[in-house]
Design an enzyme around this catalytic site. Sequence first.
Site, PDB file in Angstrom:
ATOM      1  N   GLU A 230       0.793  -1.228   0.000  1.00 48.50           N
ATOM      2  CA  GLU A 230       0.000   0.000   0.000  1.00 48.50           C
ATOM      3  C   GLU A 230       0.829   1.284   0.000  1.00 48.50           C
ATOM      4  O   GLU A 230       0.913   1.994   1.012  1.00 48.50           O
ATOM      5  CB  GLU A 230      -0.966   0.005   1.192  1.00 48.50           C
ATOM      6  CG  GLU A 230      -1.926  -1.169   1.179  1.00 48.50           C
ATOM      7  CD  GLU A 230      -2.980  -1.110   2.281  1.00 48.50           C
ATOM      8  OE1 GLU A 230      -2.864  -0.286   3.197  1.00 48.50           O
ATOM      9  OE2 GLU A 230      -3.942  -1.897   2.206  1.00 48.50           O
TER      10      GLU A 230
ATOM     11  N   GLU B 289      -6.050  -8.029  -0.055  1.00 49.68           N
ATOM     12  CA  GLU B 289      -6.625  -7.817   1.282  1.00 49.68           C
ATOM     13  C   GLU B 289      -8.081  -7.436   1.147  1.00 49.68           C
ATOM     14  O   GLU B 289      -8.441  -6.629   0.286  1.00 49.68           O
ATOM     15  CB  GLU B 289      -5.920  -6.669   2.049  1.00 49.68           C
ATOM     16  CG  GLU B 289      -4.601  -7.017   2.646  1.00 49.68           C
ATOM     17  CD  GLU B 289      -3.978  -5.857   3.422  1.00 49.68           C
ATOM     18  OE1 GLU B 289      -4.727  -5.028   3.989  1.00 49.68           O
ATOM     19  OE2 GLU B 289      -2.736  -5.781   3.448  1.00 49.68           O
TER      20      GLU B 289
HETATM   21  C1  FCB Z   1      -4.653  -2.253   5.394  1.00 43.27           C
HETATM   22  C2  FCB Z   1      -3.300  -2.673   5.909  1.00 43.27           C
HETATM   23  C3  FCB Z   1      -3.345  -3.754   6.964  1.00 43.27           C
HETATM   24  C4  FCB Z   1      -4.496  -3.547   7.906  1.00 43.27           C
HETATM   25  C5  FCB Z   1      -5.779  -3.371   7.143  1.00 43.27           C
HETATM   26  C6  FCB Z   1      -6.998  -3.253   8.005  1.00 43.27           C
HETATM   27  O1  FCB Z   1      -4.586  -0.945   4.926  1.00 43.27           O
HETATM   28  O2  FCB Z   1      -2.526  -3.141   4.848  1.00 43.27           O
HETATM   29  O3  FCB Z   1      -2.110  -3.770   7.618  1.00 43.27           O
HETATM   30  O4  FCB Z   1      -4.222  -2.472   8.728  1.00 43.27           O
HETATM   31  O5  FCB Z   1      -5.683  -2.234   6.333  1.00 43.27           O
END
Ligand code: FCB
Length: 441
Positions: A168, A352
């Site tokens: 990210e 994610e």
């Molecule tokens: C993302 C992150 C991860 C976690 C989630 C909820 O942005 O990559 O580490 O904090 O959010």
Amino acid sequence: MLKLTRADFPEGFLFGAATSSYQIEGHAQGGAGRTHWDDFADTPGNVAGAQNGAIACDHLNRWEADLDLLRDGNFDVYRFSTSWARVMPEGRGAANPEGLDFYDRLVDGLLDRGLKPAATLYHWELPSALADLGGWRNRDIAGWFADFTHTIMSRIGDRLWSAAPINEPWCVGFMSHFMGQHAPGLRDIRATARAMHHVLLAHGRATEVMRDLGMSNLGAVCNFEYAVPADAGPEAKKAAATYDGYYNRFFLSGLMNRTYPDDVLEGLGPHMPANWQDDMDLIGQRLDWLGLNYYTRKLIAAAPGPWPGLEEVPGPLPKTQVGWEIYPEGLYAFLKRVHDGYTRGLPLYVTENGMAWDDRLVNGAVRDDRRVAYLDAHLAQVARAAADGVPVKGYFTWSLLDNYEWNVGYDPRFGIVHVDYATQARTPKSSYLALQRALAR
Ligand code: FCB
């Protein structure tokens, strides 16, 4: 129960769970160096309860049982990260043999259990010694990161299924240097522009190093938020477009189109490092896949003041424990948009997706039915994208374990497995059991 199962996805589609080093390992252990997250947490007002990752889920000592959970959950792949400060406590120079041994055993442990190891090199724990030198503001970080990449990947790169340099870039660049919400907690436009570019430069250098080591299946992981104008007027429309620019398009354009969007350069251009254009071939070199992290949407209104001249306003949809609106359609929209407009055929992964809730252990069980519904709704959007011809090849849920959720500490629970931080007991939640069933072969 989940409505969708493995059978609803294309042949070979992979299911995984994700974690990151600082959030689970326990950074006070095993010879890891101090990180800027330790410094940030020790400064009052930055992190709920001034909590840090010193012990976290004690994964450093419990990794075997945690990998058993992945295997028994019928997952195919595990996305984890390697801590720079655990591998090189001072960020440069001598490596920590214990740290290298840990990741080596972790990778073998995954392979022993029939799981594919998907590594991320950097998930935010910058060694403090490098923060002292300006961290992501300093162009030299690309070289330091390349050295770290070489050190860790010379050890584990031969057995990885995939690797990505940075988790990210938006959070590393914008959230941490403009919004001040993550370490190093700056609110400075010049620092932001530099960090946003240097993080991609570091991505480029690390990718080169890994290709030179003979590694393959190299990607990038970006996060996306669906920006919606808060009202029907032209100001809100422009504000949402600006938000979309620095959040969603900046890194995508850098990686895929070798340039940055004009509307973002309107704000950041004057603060960019000199001759940034000369780095764009390195930044935009060939990738094997792109990962999308997706959680929510944001309603955006215009606001007075200098660029970007906008603010987030609360939306009407149901929200998670951390106040994020639940908007599964946004995941479909991004998969389509990224494929049609940028990656054009490159394999995509949802690297994610998940939600936080104040999950409670009651009579030995955790009923997280909301999370089951969240996962079902988002998986349905992934299946829809696949059916519409988007080459999406896998889905990782965030997260395997409840863990250290950065500036909001340990209260938000994102895991499919509950962690009792007093005893470190793990209890699979209903969502884990639902996935286990849905993924059975
Ligand atoms: C993302 C992150 C991860 C976690 C989630 C909820 O942005 O990559 O580490 O904090 O959010």
